[in-house]
Design a protein around this motif. Structure first.
Motif, PDB file in Angstrom:
ATOM      1  N   UNK A   5      41.472  33.363  43.997  1.00 11.82           N
ATOM      2  CA  UNK A   5      40.358  34.351  44.452  1.00 11.82           C
ATOM      3  C   UNK A   5      38.883  33.868  44.499  1.00 11.82           C
ATOM      4  N   UNK A   6      38.750  33.109  43.427  1.00  9.85           N
ATOM      5  CA  UNK A   6      37.440  32.785  43.550  1.00  9.85           C
ATOM      6  C   UNK A   6      36.834  31.723  44.430  1.00  9.85           C
ATOM      7  N   UNK A   7      38.058  31.022  45.243  1.00 13.30           N
ATOM      8  CA  UNK A   7      37.537  30.189  46.177  1.00 13.30           C
ATOM      9  C   UNK A   7      36.903  30.737  47.410  1.00 13.30           C
ATOM     10  N   UNK A  28      33.082  27.752  30.190  1.00  9.97           N
ATOM     11  CA  UNK A  28      34.159  28.431  29.665  1.00  9.97           C
ATOM     12  C   UNK A  28      34.343  28.011  28.427  1.00  9.97           C
ATOM     13  N   UNK A  29      34.195  26.849  27.831  1.00 13.80           N
ATOM     14  CA  UNK A  29      34.423  26.522  26.397  1.00 13.80           C
ATOM     15  C   UNK A  29      33.351  27.159  25.524  1.00 13.80           C
ATOM     16  N   UNK A  83      37.936  46.281  36.087  1.00 13.84           N
ATOM     17  CA  UNK A  83      37.697  45.396  36.967  1.00 13.84           C
ATOM     18  C   UNK A  83      39.075  45.487  38.074  1.00 13.84           C
ATOM     19  N   UNK A  84      40.086  46.000  37.557  1.00 16.74           N
ATOM     20  CA  UNK A  84      41.205  46.016  38.483  1.00 16.74           C
ATOM     21  C   UNK A  84      40.845  47.176  39.565  1.00 16.74           C
ATOM     22  N   UNK A  85      40.295  48.510  39.037  1.00 15.54           N
ATOM     23  CA  UNK A  85      39.953  49.558  40.010  1.00 15.54           C
ATOM     24  C   UNK A  85      38.829  49.140  40.893  1.00 15.54           C
ATOM     25  N   UNK A 117      30.215  34.747  36.244  1.00 15.68           N
ATOM     26  CA  UNK A 117      30.606  36.062  36.739  1.00 15.68           C
ATOM     27  C   UNK A 117      32.201  35.942  36.727  1.00 15.68           C
ATOM     28  N   UNK A 118      32.768  34.909  37.083  1.00 18.40           N
ATOM     29  CA  UNK A 118      34.202  34.695  36.975  1.00 18.40           C
ATOM     30  C   UNK A 118      34.852  35.008  35.701  1.00 18.40           C
ATOM     31  N   UNK A 119      34.087  34.281  34.761  1.00 15.31           N
ATOM     32  CA  UNK A 119      34.527  34.256  33.350  1.00 15.31           C
ATOM     33  C   UNK A 119      34.481  35.674  32.707  1.00 15.31           C
TER      34      UNK A 119
END
Length: 333
Positions: A80-82, A114-115, A142-144, A209-211
């Protein structure tokens, strides 16, 4: 799962070796073919599978199950991040032969970030069990939000630079064109950034933001920092090749956001139930085999329905185009 410092060091060294191999392969800028991207995508997935099997043999079935559930979840979120990566590449008009270099360094920045997030998350969870309520509520929200964004269907979406990136650009200055693989050039006695460096920073910092959703999601499947880290690492390391492999197919995954919303919502509920259980409330807990089954099932169904919907849309557009051409020919006649 008890992980010794020796195993941590060996794992990190092994991952660094894999990254070095990946860098060696992509050291010379070139247009990545579908064959090359497909081959290395399979290699990364096989390596992840072997690692999971290794956890089963030398660890236990729970650790292996948690790794696979975490890896599949992180991989699906990465896909999705792509979409965002494509927007960033378009925003900065990155030449095709430089895109793999951008993604490689962007992924390296993402791994470091991420680490840090994982270490902070593990420390918070170890001391404050109530954080599971926050993680669970955030994932459900986030799902909503994903469903709302999917319904909006904004085809003219554009990526906007974040405040950090704008500050860096203003402080150091940016060259007006690409200079091969150079990250800095000297202009009027001062070193300034090249657009290539800016794009790398954009890809890496956007991962913050993805994390925000991926880290809570995987902590909902396992609280083992070792598994959280390795699942994230394997999911991210194959992202560069996956970008070139399915970049053109991403638009066909029209239901991906719906599938991810179901997965994040499911994990959010799982986290809340776990938090209630930790506080002595007798509620059912969702096992890893069930979690793995739900995640895989949702992704399979989402992929099938997406391809069916895309095919119908293509047929509809082709029919409309044929009808327009027929009408045009009739008018001309």
């Amino acid at each position: 799962m008890d992980v010794s410092m020796t195993l941590w060091v060996l794992t990190i060294l092994g991952l660094c070796a894999l990254i070095a191999v990946d860098f060696f392969i992509g050291r010379k800028p070139h247009d990545v073919s579908i064959k090359e991207a497909g081959t290395w995508t399979i290699v990364w997935i096989v390596l992840a599978a072997l690692f999971g099997v290794g956890l089963l043999i030398w660890g236990n079935s729970q650790a292996s199950g948690e790794f696979f559930a975490g890896f599949i979840t992180e991989k699906s979120l990465s896909v999705d991040n792509l979409f965002v990566f494509i927007l960033i590449m378009a925003k900065f008009s990155v030449p095709t032969h430089l895109q793999q270099r951008v993604l490689l360094f962007g992924v390296l920045i993402a791994l470091v970030l991420r680490a840090i997030f994982i270490a902070a998350g593990a420390a918070v969870i170890a001391n404050f069990s109530w954080v599971f309520y926050i993680f669970g509520a955030f994932l459900i929200y986030t799902a909503w939000k994903l469903i709302q964004e999917a319904r909006a269907d904004d085809e003219d979406e554009e990526w906007e630079e974040n405040r950090l990136l704008k500050t860096v650009e203003k402080k150091f200055g940016v060259a007006d064109r690409y200079h091969g693989t150079k990250l800095f050039i000297e202009k009027n006695g001062k070193k300034i950034l090249t657009p290539l460096m800016v794009v790398m920073l954009a890809i890496g910092t956007t991962d913050i933001l993805f994390a925000m959703d991926s880290i809570p999601a995987i902590f909902g499947l396992t609280q083992d920092p070792y598994i959280v880290f390795t699942a994230n690492a394997f999911a991210l390391m194959g992202l560069r090749q996956l970008y070139f492999l399915i970049g053109g197919l991403l638009k066909k995954l029209v239901h991906l956001s719906y599938g991810l919303s179901v997965i994040l919502g499911f994990i959010g509920v799982k986290l809340v139930l776990h938090a209630l259980h930790e506080n002595g409330v007798h509620v059912p807990e969702i096992s890893i085999p069930v979690s793995l089954g739900v995640i895989c099932g949702v992704l399979i169904i989402t992929t099938i329905t997406s391809l069916i919907a895309s095919k119908k849309q293509s047929e509809k557009e082709a029919a409309e185009q044929a009808s327009d051409e027929t009408s045009k020919d009739s008018i001309e006649a």
